[in-house]
Scaffold this active site. Sequence first.
Site, mmCIF file in Angstrom:
data_model
loop_
_atom_site.group_PDB
_atom_site.id
_atom_site.type_symbol
_atom_site.label_atom_id
_atom_site.label_comp_id
_atom_site.label_asym_id
_atom_site.label_seq_id
_atom_site.Cartn_x
_atom_site.Cartn_y
_atom_site.Cartn_z
ATOM 1 N N CYS A 70 4.423 -2.750 -25.810
ATOM 2 C CA CYS A 70 3.895 -2.100 -24.246
ATOM 3 C C CYS A 70 4.510 -2.276 -23.336
ATOM 4 O O CYS A 70 4.274 -2.195 -21.912
ATOM 5 C CB CYS A 70 2.631 -2.537 -24.023
ATOM 6 S SG CYS A 70 2.108 -4.143 -24.346
ATOM 7 N N HIS A 115 1.352 -1.033 -0.027
ATOM 8 C CA HIS A 115 0.042 0.067 -0.065
ATOM 9 C C HIS A 115 1.026 1.239 0.154
ATOM 10 O O HIS A 115 0.252 2.561 -0.595
ATOM 11 C CB HIS A 115 -0.560 -0.504 0.939
ATOM 12 C CG HIS A 115 -1.869 -0.516 1.114
ATOM 13 N ND1 HIS A 115 -2.292 -1.455 2.312
ATOM 14 C CD2 HIS A 115 -2.197 -1.784 0.268
ATOM 15 C CE1 HIS A 115 -3.261 -1.692 1.590
ATOM 16 N NE2 HIS A 115 -3.967 -2.010 0.415
HETATM 17 C C1 PEP Z 1 5.154 -6.746 -20.851
HETATM 18 O O1 PEP Z 1 4.932 -8.846 -20.720
HETATM 19 O O2 PEP Z 1 5.946 -6.778 -21.061
HETATM 20 C C2 PEP Z 1 4.176 -6.540 -20.574
HETATM 21 C C3 PEP Z 1 3.669 -5.204 -20.494
HETATM 22 O O3 PEP Z 1 3.593 -7.076 -18.982
HETATM 23 P P1 PEP Z 1 3.875 -6.894 -17.529
HETATM 24 O O4 PEP Z 1 4.988 -6.670 -17.760
HETATM 25 O O5 PEP Z 1 2.260 -6.830 -17.567
HETATM 26 O O6 PEP Z 1 4.066 -8.702 -17.694
#
Ligand code: PEP
Length: 763
Positions: A690, A377
């Site tokens: 991403c 938290h």
């Molecule tokens: C990734 O694996 O690049 C991703 C964006 O997902 P996470 O970091 O949440 O596993």
Amino acid sequence: MVSTGPGQGQGTPISVSRRLLARIRDVMAGADTAAERLDQVVRIIAADMVAEVCSIYVRRGADVLELFATQGLKPSAVHQTKLKFGEGIVGDVAQKARAFALADAQEHPNFAYRPETGEEIYHSMMGVPVLRGGRVAGVIAVQNRTRRHYTEEEIETMQTVAMVMAELIASGELFDAAADAAEAAAAALPLRLEGLMMNEGLGVGEAVLHVPDFHIEQLVADDPESERRRLHAAFADMHGSLDELLADDALAESGEHRDVLETYRLIAEDAGWLARIEDAIRTGLTAEAAVQRVRNDIRARMANATDPYLRERVHDLDDLAHRLLIHLVGGQTVTAVKEIPDRAIVVARNMGPAQFLDYDHEKLAGLVLEEGSPTSHVAIIARALDVPVVGHVRDVLTQLADGDTVVVDADNAQIFARPGADVLTTFEEGVRKLAEQKTRFASLIDEPAVTADGAAVSLNINAGLMIDLKSLADWNADGVGLFRTEVPFMARSKLLGVDEQTRFYAQVLDQAGGKPVIFRTLDIGGDKVLPHWGGADGENPAMGWRAIRVSLDRPALLRQQLRALIRAAAGRRLHVMFPMIAEVSEFVAARDLVEMELAREKAKGRGVPDVLKLGVMLEVPSLAFQLPALLGEIDFLSVGSNDLGQFLFAQDRGDPRLAGRYDMLSPAVLKFLSGIVEACDARRVPVGLCGEMAGRPLEAMALLGVGFRRLSMAPASLGPVKAMVRSLHVRALEAEIEGLFDRPDHAVRDQLRGFAADHGVEI
Ligand code: PEP
Ligand code: MG
């Protein structure tokens, strides 16, 4: 002599413990020296417990226990016998901060034979830690010749006695603290300590040690009923002040702050906790001593809990106990709401969200914790307040003093204490540059993310909490490229039901103000542990039963989530993507569930989203070889480079020993990514990336070079990446980067840096 319960023919354990406590109280109130009082205490305990031996060990320096008083062992061993933490059973009690009762101590693998004590003739042993301010200040040990089984009540009684001893040890009367102080002074050299990044950033400031400590004047009470009344009054007060905290305007708009604090209040209402305190009052303690007693217990448990989520929840209780003590001792508190310097680095063992908010956050330059986890938290709140945090810094509290200069270099998971002038200047410069850069990036907010040669790039944010959405508007990003839906689950103490999820997702969409939000369905397992779900299991959790694998095997959770998403987006656009898809059939199975939920909603006459786009994350390399089959099925694809990297290189992303071993700017990765973009472009399927690399300007530049035009990153990276985009001639880079794909190098980082330098790209 066989196991001798304290109650034998002498009344209930409670009255025995009251009697023992009363005697010890009398000794403490006497005019004798501290050492004499200690001698009397060991005699009283030995007699009362019908034990041949009672010894008290006191912590000296960092991790040494010195025998200070004994009844039964050779008196000459006093001040001679010294044990390291972890050495022998007594050392084990100290190290684990936990009581032990052994009927046959010599059989125990940790038994440490000390000839000077003459203890070979004792078989059974009970040891309890003397805890103060959450640290072990000593150990009380009781021994018997026979194989005695000490009862729970006896152990509890000793724990209560240990509290009284904690006060005596803390009084400083027992030993000349000069030697220990000299040791501390010797340690007051510049120091670099490593930990775990819990929130990124860089901060320089003065250490403020957060050591919630109380001097409890009265430990023993004669009237349990009046203590119970005091407890209840304090409890009511505490609730009142938590309500005030919740009503704070600054918190009003952000969902998570409130959620976290609401959860916290629920824990406070937990009747089990209160009942345990009341039990302790019945043994003869004052209300504050009873709270402290239960708190010590909780801390000992916390030390043994391995599940990080559980540890955090237990920690919340510890924080609440602290609050309750503030209300009970009224005004005697040492650290709560104290004045802090303008640039303060708070240093704590761990802390709860409310304790953190007690500090003026305008003045907080950083937070350093001995424990904590990124999902705790306090980390969530710190992230929302943009305070850099390094956690898991071992023994930091013993190595720092109030007022020490501290650098929190969270990006590199390290802190520097009392740095030399050159180190300090470098970091001060870093802080200044960061502030300057923030201003510079802020000036780009309304500028489009278009390369110098005219290619438009979509810049999106990765989010997981409501508070992250603020950045969407603040930085004028195009949308949320990845909403990690497991994060709100992790931030709460229970799984969220459909209605709660619906409200939450609807709020996310409202906050996004019409900008697209790509919701990723639950990615649990691996390093993401949910409450009530159990810890990560399997030899290799990152490659184990996680993400879509869990969702397809236990479809109820995924179906509830899809239902909530569909309801939240009724009449709007909905983007959903599935994590860790390894083969096309997994996507098809997930899509079937979406369709089932859509049909269900329609059958019930409810509204559904106007537009529904379904995509997958490409994180498992096998999927890249199925693109011809996959691309006809999906609406979009997002490369999760964090996981993809770990699977391409067979490199555990959480293993610090492998961090930096392989490089995402290697020819292999770039060629692999280039192939994915090419295939998606050919089929006109939108593709983005991403993972963390999208947020690093040099890596993001390379991604544009291999054809990506859609990136999603942590909000703090938007400024630097946009500056890079606007200064890049992407065509020139594309022409150059292809020539790097078949090079034998570990990485082409240098070549890319060279390109940036030659072409004036801001990286
Ligand atoms: C990734 O694996 O690049 C991703 C964006 O997902 P996470 O970091 O949440 O596993
Ligand atoms: Mg991933």
